[in-house]
Motif scaffolding. Structure first.
Motif, PDB file in Angstrom:
ATOM      1  N   CYS A   1      16.388  43.251  46.052  1.00  7.91           N
ATOM      2  CA  CYS A   1      15.588  43.155  47.281  1.00  7.91           C
ATOM      3  C   CYS A   1      14.132  43.515  47.012  1.00  7.91           C
ATOM      4  CB  CYS A   1      16.182  44.046  48.362  1.00  7.91           C
ATOM      5  SG  CYS A   1      17.724  43.392  49.048  1.00  7.91           S
TER       6      CYS A   1
ATOM      7  N   VAL B   1      12.541  40.374  44.898  1.00  2.37           N
ATOM      8  CA  VAL B   1      12.311  39.149  45.671  1.00  2.37           C
ATOM      9  C   VAL B   1      11.229  39.380  46.727  1.00  2.37           C
ATOM     10  CG1 VAL B   1      13.364  37.486  47.247  1.00  2.37           C
ATOM     11  CG2 VAL B   1      14.626  38.261  45.240  1.00  2.37           C
TER      12      VAL B   1
ATOM     13  N   LEU C   1      14.909  41.176  53.723  1.00  4.73           N
ATOM     14  CA  LEU C   1      15.720  40.445  52.750  1.00  4.73           C
ATOM     15  C   LEU C   1      17.180  40.890  52.773  1.00  4.73           C
ATOM     16  CD1 LEU C   1      15.429  38.244  50.554  1.00  4.73           C
ATOM     17  CD2 LEU C   1      15.351  40.100  48.903  1.00  4.73           C
TER      18      LEU C   1
ATOM     19  N   GLU D   1      18.676  38.775  55.317  1.00  7.21           N
ATOM     20  CA  GLU D   1      18.755  37.384  54.857  1.00  7.21           C
ATOM     21  C   GLU D   1      19.937  37.177  53.915  1.00  7.21           C
ATOM     22  OE1 GLU D   1      16.138  34.656  51.825  1.00  7.21           O
ATOM     23  OE2 GLU D   1      15.006  35.815  53.318  1.00  7.21           O
ATOM     24  N   ILE D   2      20.135  38.109  52.995  1.00  8.23           N
ATOM     25  CA  ILE D   2      21.236  37.997  52.029  1.00  8.23           C
ATOM     26  C   ILE D   2      22.587  38.110  52.721  1.00  8.23           C
ATOM     27  CG2 ILE D   2      22.371  39.213  50.124  1.00  8.23           C
ATOM     28  CD1 ILE D   2      19.525  39.840  49.061  1.00  8.23           C
TER      29      ILE D   2
ATOM     30  N   GLU E   1      23.318  35.039  54.867  1.00  5.94           N
ATOM     31  CA  GLU E   1      23.652  33.892  54.020  1.00  5.94           C
ATOM     32  C   GLU E   1      25.046  34.045  53.415  1.00  5.94           C
ATOM     33  OE1 GLU E   1      21.882  31.638  50.064  1.00  5.94           O
ATOM     34  OE2 GLU E   1      20.507  32.537  51.521  1.00  5.94           O
TER      35      GLU E   1
ATOM     36  N   LYS F   1      19.023  33.865  44.655  1.00  6.29           N
ATOM     37  CA  LYS F   1      17.843  34.425  45.319  1.00  6.29           C
ATOM     38  C   LYS F   1      16.762  34.781  44.301  1.00  6.29           C
ATOM     39  CE  LYS F   1      18.780  34.505  49.714  1.00  6.29           C
ATOM     40  NZ  LYS F   1      18.031  33.620  50.612  1.00  6.29           N
TER      41      LYS F   1
ATOM     42  N   SER G   1      15.308  31.665  42.178  1.00  3.49           N
ATOM     43  CA  SER G   1      14.554  30.727  43.012  1.00  3.49           C
ATOM     44  C   SER G   1      13.100  31.146  43.185  1.00  3.49           C
ATOM     45  CB  SER G   1      15.210  30.583  44.390  1.00  3.49           C
ATOM     46  OG  SER G   1      16.495  30.012  44.286  1.00  3.49           O
ATOM     47  N   GLU G   2      12.783  32.381  42.786  1.00  4.99           N
ATOM     48  CA  GLU G   2      11.414  32.883  42.932  1.00  4.99           C
ATOM     49  C   GLU G   2      10.647  32.692  41.628  1.00  4.99           C
ATOM     50  OE1 GLU G   2      10.057  33.812  45.697  1.00  4.99           O
ATOM     51  OE2 GLU G   2      11.941  33.644  46.825  1.00  4.99           O
TER      52      GLU G   2
END
Length: 758
Positions: free
Chosen positions: A32, A35, A84, A87-88, A91, A111, A114-115
């Motif tokens: 967390c 990201v 986040l 969000e996690i 999802e 996650k 993707s960054e």
């Protein structure tokens, strides 16, 4: 072909990397933090010494993620962590409602990779560091066993999210292990004398039905007689995974350097327990069961705690003390375990809850000794007693999000962590966190950059809650039941409800409030009424004649009466809940918390929701109705229910609910943010437990955004997330936005917490 002749020595391959922030530790906190920082524009190196991310939440350990929601077993309503973490978990609930830990591994991995601003180093252990001066780290060094490569990582800022605090330890930062004595911090729950015992490690196992008889032959090292364990009768064929949290050992050892010894002892217990289940003859239902998985590494609870400029203590949690530098919150109980773990005669845990959420100060999230070292996860600055609450994963990850945006401030302004507090920049950090979805109790977002703050707002309708209509089911009053309702300042309206009775008697109804604004513990009874009931259907009007001084949630409380059944409603509305005087043994909730005298913990009742599909609202009528879902809520700076629902909601009869945002002159808009209701009261445990839905019933799934020419500039179908961010390749120019939303279902009105434009 590679051929090398003899040489006196060789050196490893070395890779040198430079970043804005190096985070060591790839558990949930590290993920967390990484990201969040990467999305804020920092170049991040994330170093993880395991092949997967997630730490205790990964498939290597398989512990569910929890924080302030505490399995819905305490009085912290709408307390799931934001940003986040949210969000996690949202999802994962959507993609992995069965709680498969392997799927969760991939969600976390995706996650991170993707960054583009994150460089991920798996299987890499930090073993040494360099310092530019006594109090400043300049480089950490790690080794990856899989590619035989040494990494030299340089950055102006470092974050220790490693669980055991490897950077803090190597840097020489001050830390503690074990409990402080009662006198040091005046903590009444602390022991009279300091001791070194710690919370131990746990190691879980999974079983499965193979569909045919399976024999089991235990390894030689398995514990021969599992009955020497005081809790041996707790082993059964149904519990597996982290339901075996109490399978714990190591609290009297060094929980860092003795970890391998602790692991072997736990393996002995696990394989001995499975031998007992399979071969003792006491479990005939285990004939077709096979041992599917046993943890290879134990899940750690406690080791080092590093010292910041503030040490969180018991009183901060129980008294819910306010801090001017609050950046996060906690809400798990003070959860301490016996040092002997599974070999103890005592209960496996000793949980004492506070009446509500408590703030976590920024000063506990960096080292007081090392200028450029952030702390997060379970190693933050806290006493042993307070650590019993702050240590859980969702809380640690929430702190990591605060650290990430603090690192952004440090980078942008050329600061070190302590400067943010010492130079008066906490307000800016809090502002950035709130914009990022980080709810901080007691702090409201005031965003001068948000164009919606200066717009004229209107809506096609606004829900006025006059009724929760009767459905076709009833709820027995076998326990005390309460309907939570958000009342505005002024006189409490009359409430009409129906009760079926099997005989003559009396029904007691109370109006209760929380003694602390923003809490959801109904510990103050402001009015009582007793109604005579007769067999059959009774129509009852409660009129309490009470004046409220503030906007607040009140509890319409129906006391236990086995004769009575209350009608339930199929309608669900954002910010409206029924709660029950329930027992939840998993979190030491027995309906009422009754602590021993003089341990500094409050006595109070627990009032908790039932998990869906249960937990329907109590059917009732409200005269006059509650006008608490107005359009102004979308810019009030609070994105979850607190003392009010804080959401705009449409009338259910509105066929095409819409919000209009209008300016006197056209505005250039680069980004629009919409914040929806994904039910912050649902804990969304990440593994093992299943969930009744993949999408929260309050969440707007489908919407479109139109400009001042009624042109659709964006549309979305199938939304399931709390935060939707729409970025335009080129700024749009418009004097009006119309956001058209669909009701989530026939029984749930559309609701929006916030709209922001930049």
């Amino acid at each position: 072909m590679i051929k090398e002749n003899f040489t006196s020595s060789r050196e490893l391959k070395v890779e040198r990397m430079t970043a804005n922030l190096v985070i060591v530790g790839g558990g949930l906190a590290g993920v967390c933090g990484a990201v969040t920082a990467a999305r804020a524009g920092l170049k991040v190196v994330l170093v993880q010494d395991r092949p997967v991310l997630g730490g205790n939440s990964s498939s290597e350990v398989r512990l569910w993620i929890l924080g302030a929601t505490s399995h819905m077993g305490n009085n912290n309503r709408w307390a799931r962590e934001g940003g986040l973490v949210d969000e996690i978990l949202v999802e994962n609930t959507y993609k992995n409602p069965e709680g498969n830990p392997l799927i969760f591994d991939v969600i976390l991995l995706n996650k991170v990779v993707s960054e583009p601003n994150i460089t991920l180093l798996l299987n890499t252990s930090v073993h040494s560091l360099l310092k530019s001066d006594d109090r400043t780290i300049s480089q950490v060094n790690g080794f990856c066993s899989q590619n035989s490569t040494e990494y030299e990582l340089r950055a102006p800022l470092f974050c220790d999210a490693s669980g055991d605090g490897i950077i803090g330890f190597l840097s020489g930062a001050s830390f503690r292990m074990g409990a402080e004595n009662r006198q040091e911090f005046d903590e009444k729950f602390a022991p009279s004398k300091a001791y070194g015992e710690l919370l131990g490690h746990s190691l879980y196992f999974y079983s499965k039905d193979s569909g045919k008889p399976v024999k089991y032959h235990a390894p030689d090292f398995a514990m021969a007689d599992i009955t020497q364990i005081p809790k041996f009768r707790s082993f059964n064929t149904k519990d597996y995974g982290c339901k075996l949290w109490w399978l714990e050992y190591g609290g009297r050892l060094d929980t860092i350097h003795d970890t391998e010894k602790i692991k072997w002892e736990l393996w002995k217990v696990v394989y001995g327990a499975w031998n007992y289940i399979k071969n003792s003859g006491e479990f005939p239902e285990a004939e077709n069961l096979t041992l599917e998985w046993v943890g290879m590494i134990p899940g750690k609870r406690e080791s080092r705690r590093f010292m910041g400029d503030y040490i969180i203590k018991q009183q901060d949690i129980i008294a819910q003390r306010a801090h001017d530098d609050a950046v996060a919150y906690g809400g798990w109980s003070i959860d301490l375990h016996p040092a002997d773990g599974i070999f103890s005669e005592k209960p496996g845990c000793n949980q004492w809850h506070s009446k509500g959420l408590y703030q976590i100060p920024y000063r506990s999230l960096y080292s007081k000794d090392i200028n450029n070292l952030f702390l997060t996860g379970r190693i933050i600055s806290a006493t042993h007693v307070a650590f019993g609450s702050t240590r859980v994963m969702a809380t640690g990850a929430y702190c990591a999000q605060a650290v990430a945006l603090a690192a952004q401030l440090c980078k942008d302004k050329g600061l070190v962590p302590a400067d943010i507090y010492n130079k008066g920049l906490i307000g800016e950090l809090q502002h950035n966190l709130l914009k990022n979805g980080q709810h901080i109790p007691g702090i409201v977002l005031k965003d001068k950059d948000d164009l919606v703050q200066f717009a004229k707002l209107s809506a096609s309708s606004e829900l006025v809650l006059t009724e929760l209509p009767e459905g076709n089911s009833r709820r027995e009053l076998d326990i005390d039941v309460a309907q939570m309702l958000p009342f505005g300042k002024g006189e409490v309206p009359a409430i009409v409800f129906h009760a079926d009775s099997d005989g003559y008697g009396e029904l007691e109804v109370e109006l209760r409030l929380s003694g602390r604004q923003g809490n959801f513990t109904p510990d103050v009874t402001v009015a009582k009424q007793t109604f005579n009931i007769q067999p059959g259907r009774n129509c009852i009007q409660a009129d309490f004649s009470v004046q409220l001084e503030d906007d607040t949630y009140a509890f319409l409380t129906f006391l236990k009466n086995p004769l009575v059944k209350l009608y339930r409603s199929h309608q669900r509305v954002s910010g409206i809940l029924s709660v029950f005087n329930l027992v939840n043994k998993a979190v030491s909730n027995y309906g009422k918390q009754v602590p021993p005298e003089d341990i500094g913990v409050d006595e109070f009742e627990f009032w908790c929701p039932e998990r869906r599909p249960e937990g329907q609202n109590i059917a009732l009528k409200i005269e006059p109705g509650l006008a608490v879902f107005g359009i102004e809520n979308i810019r009030n700076g609070i994105d979850r229910p607190v003392t009010q629902p804080n959401a705009w909601a449409a009338d259910l009869n509105d066929a095409e609910p819409a919000i209009t945002v209008q300016w006197e002159i056209p505005q250039q808009i680069n980004k629009i943010e919409l914040w929806f209701d994904t039910d912050f009261d649902h804990p969304m445990e990440s593994v093992l437990m299943t969930h009744p839905e993949t999408v929260m019933p309050f969440c707007v799934r489908n919407y479109k955004i139109c400009d001042d020419h009624n042109k659709v500039i964006y549309s979305k179908t199938g939304n399931y997330q709390s935060r939707n961010t729409i970025r335009f390749d080129k700024p749009i120019t418009t004097s009006k936005l119309t956001i058209v939303v669909e009701h989530p279902s026939a029984n749930v009105p559309a609701a929006v917490f916030a709209i922001r434009c930049y």
